[in-house]
Design a protein around this motif. Structure first.
Motif, short mmCIF file in Angstrom:
data_model
loop_
_atom_site.label_atom_id
_atom_site.label_comp_id
_atom_site.label_asym_id
_atom_site.label_seq_id
_atom_site.Cartn_x
_atom_site.Cartn_y
_atom_site.Cartn_z
N UNK A 1 0.85 -1.20 0.00
CA UNK A 1 0.00 0.00 0.00
C UNK A 1 0.88 1.25 0.00
N UNK A 2 0.67 2.16 -0.94
CA UNK A 2 1.48 3.37 -1.02
C UNK A 2 0.98 4.43 -0.04
N UNK A 3 1.86 5.44 0.21
CA UNK A 3 1.60 6.38 1.30
C UNK A 3 0.25 7.07 1.19
N UNK A 4 -0.09 7.58 0.01
CA UNK A 4 -1.34 8.33 -0.13
C UNK A 4 -2.55 7.48 0.20
N UNK A 5 -2.45 6.19 -0.02
CA UNK A 5 -3.53 5.26 0.33
C UNK A 5 -3.49 4.95 1.83
N UNK A 6 -2.26 4.84 2.36
CA UNK A 6 -2.12 4.55 3.80
C UNK A 6 -2.77 5.62 4.67
N UNK A 7 -2.66 6.89 4.26
CA UNK A 7 -3.23 7.95 5.09
C UNK A 7 -4.74 7.75 5.28
N UNK A 8 -5.37 7.09 4.33
CA UNK A 8 -6.83 6.90 4.38
C UNK A 8 -7.20 5.53 4.94
N UNK A 9 -6.43 4.49 4.55
CA UNK A 9 -6.82 3.13 4.92
C UNK A 9 -5.84 2.42 5.84
N UNK A 10 -4.63 2.97 6.01
CA UNK A 10 -3.58 2.25 6.74
C UNK A 10 -3.95 1.90 8.17
N UNK A 11 -3.90 0.60 8.49
CA UNK A 11 -4.20 0.13 9.84
C UNK A 11 -5.66 0.18 10.23
N UNK A 12 -6.53 0.54 9.28
CA UNK A 12 -7.94 0.76 9.62
C UNK A 12 -8.84 -0.40 9.20
N UNK A 13 -9.92 -0.58 9.94
CA UNK A 13 -10.94 -1.60 9.64
C UNK A 13 -12.30 -0.94 9.80
N UNK A 14 -13.27 -1.43 9.05
CA UNK A 14 -14.63 -0.93 9.24
C UNK A 14 -15.15 -1.42 10.59
N UNK A 15 -15.91 -0.59 11.24
CA UNK A 15 -16.43 -0.90 12.58
C UNK A 15 -17.30 -2.16 12.53
N UNK A 16 -17.09 -3.03 13.51
CA UNK A 16 -17.69 -4.37 13.48
C UNK A 16 -19.21 -4.35 13.65
N UNK A 17 -19.71 -3.57 14.58
CA UNK A 17 -21.15 -3.66 14.92
C UNK A 17 -22.06 -3.28 13.76
N UNK A 18 -21.78 -2.14 13.11
CA UNK A 18 -22.69 -1.65 12.07
C UNK A 18 -21.99 -1.32 10.74
N UNK A 19 -20.67 -1.59 10.68
CA UNK A 19 -19.95 -1.33 9.44
C UNK A 19 -19.61 0.12 9.20
N UNK A 20 -19.58 0.94 10.27
CA UNK A 20 -19.24 2.35 10.11
C UNK A 20 -17.88 2.49 9.44
N UNK A 21 -17.80 3.37 8.43
CA UNK A 21 -16.56 3.58 7.70
C UNK A 21 -15.53 4.30 8.56
N UNK A 22 -15.98 5.29 9.31
CA UNK A 22 -15.09 5.98 10.24
C UNK A 22 -15.23 5.37 11.64
N UNK A 23 -14.10 5.18 12.35
CA UNK A 23 -14.19 4.63 13.71
C UNK A 23 -15.06 5.52 14.59
N UNK A 24 -16.01 4.95 15.30
CA UNK A 24 -16.85 5.75 16.20
C UNK A 24 -16.02 6.37 17.34
N UNK A 25 -16.56 7.41 17.92
CA UNK A 25 -15.94 8.01 19.11
C UNK A 25 -16.48 7.25 20.32
N UNK A 26 -15.63 6.42 20.90
CA UNK A 26 -16.05 5.63 22.06
C UNK A 26 -15.84 6.48 23.31
#
Length: 379
Positions: A1-26
């Motif tokens: 994965x190149x840097x410009x893609x990493x800034x958006x997707x690097x190390x990230x997963x969709x939230x498990x409960x409802x599939x939220x694209x952005x991590x919720x504020x817990x």
């Protein structure tokens, strides 16, 4: 994965409960357990929080590290690094560095029996003469704050590894978009994430990134035991900021170059400090270890007059006179009375931080407006 893609997707997963694209504020301090010790990976938010965890994974990804840690401020992150040491240990540090780092080293940790050597590192070979059996850490800023001094990370890492010393690099000015110290041999990278990583002047935060698991475990222990963590709302804001880091840095670099060239030609300007100039000390090293030269610039006026410097920063209209840097908006500052006031005058002047020095954080506004603002203030 190149840097410009990493800034958006690097190390990230969709939230498990409802599939939220952005991590919720817990926004929670604690987590339900089914039995003592029976939980879903989180028990108390000082130790771990899902929003902060998502941010820490993003930190690791964009710096090509394996472990990231988020703190309540950049100084809290540096404080955690210093807590790896014990009385009698010695640190070799850049002599031209952020005033808050200098204050932490001299006013806090010197009192705990740690000795600091503040030296010029433009020639990495100069470091070796200060190394002894007690030396445990080399602390580097590059480019430095505010003189934009360039230090050869790869050459410094060779020296550190030869003597089994940790090498830490403050990468705040360059950001991982321009420079990746872990790839050049550093053991540890620090960021004031308040600056370019957050990018919008709306949060205070620090970051550490490492590759080595044993070092990471020690720092995670210090983070949890000392408690200087950031909250979930701040974690969310910096995670959002990282997603536009690459496009913001492109404009910071474009505008920074234009401002540096304008100042260089202006008849009232004496010196301009920007790593992109071919006559800037260690320009070739900057060219080899950085992708571009950034949006940070310092300069002095002819005559080195303190009153002239104050008049200029007071008369700028688009450049806001304020502490900090790295936001989308352009900022100006007077290091001697602001960011570096905690360094004794005679010490800061040895590195070029004179009373006439002005520091600019060039934002992403229209470049014509920024140049026009500088012209009217210099008039």
């Amino acid at each position: 994965m190149k840097f410009n893609t990493k800034t958006i997707h690097g190390g990230q997963e969709h939230e498990v409960a409802y599939g939220a694209v952005m991590p919720p504020i817990y926004q929670t301090s604690t987590y339900a357990q089914t039995t003592p010790g029976g939980h879903k990976g989180y028990e108390y938010s000082r130790s771990q929080n899902p929003t902060r965890h998502a941010l820490e994974k993003a930190f690791a990804s964009i710096e090509n590290g394996d472990y990231g840690l988020a703190f309540g401020s950049g100084l809290a992150a540096i404080d955690a690094v210093m807590k790896l040491l014990k009385p009698g240990d010695e640190v070799i540090s850049t002599n031209d560095l952020y005033g808050g780092s200098y204050r932490l080293f001299t006013k806090i940790f010197e009192g705990f029996g740690i000795k600091f050597h503040f030296i010029g590192m433009q020639n990495a070979a100069n470091i070796e003469k200060y190394i002894n059996k007690n030396t445990k850490l080399i602390w580097v800023e590059t480019p430095t704050n505010p003189m934009m001094t360039i230090i050869d990370i790869k050459a410094t890492s060779v020296i550190a590894k030869k003597h089994n010393i940790l090498l830490a690099v403050d990468n705040t000015f360059a950001t991982p978009y321009l420079q990746q110290p872990l790839e050049l041999g550093a053991d540890l990278v620090m960021h004031s994430a308040t600056k370019y990583l957050g990018g919008h002047s709306d949060v205070v935060m620090g970051a550490l990134i490492v590759k080595d698991k044993s070092l990471a475990d020690k720092l995670y222990f210090i983070q949890n035991a000392s408690g200087a963590i950031c909250g979930p709302q701040d974690s969310f804001l910096v995670l959002r900021g990282i997603k536009t880091l690459h496009i913001r840095m492109q404009r910071h670099c474009e505008n920074g170059k234009a401002v540096a060239l304008f100042l260089k030609k202006h008849p009232k300007i004496e010196n301009v400090y920007w790593p992109g100039f071919e006559d800037h000390p260690n320009h070739d090293i900057a060219k080899s270890q950085m992708k571009d030269f950034g949006g940070m610039i310092s300069f002095t006026t002819k005559g080195n007059n303190y009153k002239d410097a104050i008049k200029i920063v007071e008369n700028l209209e688009i450049f806001t006179l304020a502490e900090s840097l790295g936001g989308v908006e352009s900022l100006s500052g007077h290091p001697a009375s602001m960011t570096h006031a905690s360094i004794p005058k005679e010490e800061r002047e040895k590195t070029g931080v004179v009373d006439s020095l002005i520091r600019l954080s060039v934002g992403i506004e229209d470049i014509d407006d920024l140049i026009t603002d500088l012209k009217q203030a210099l008039k």
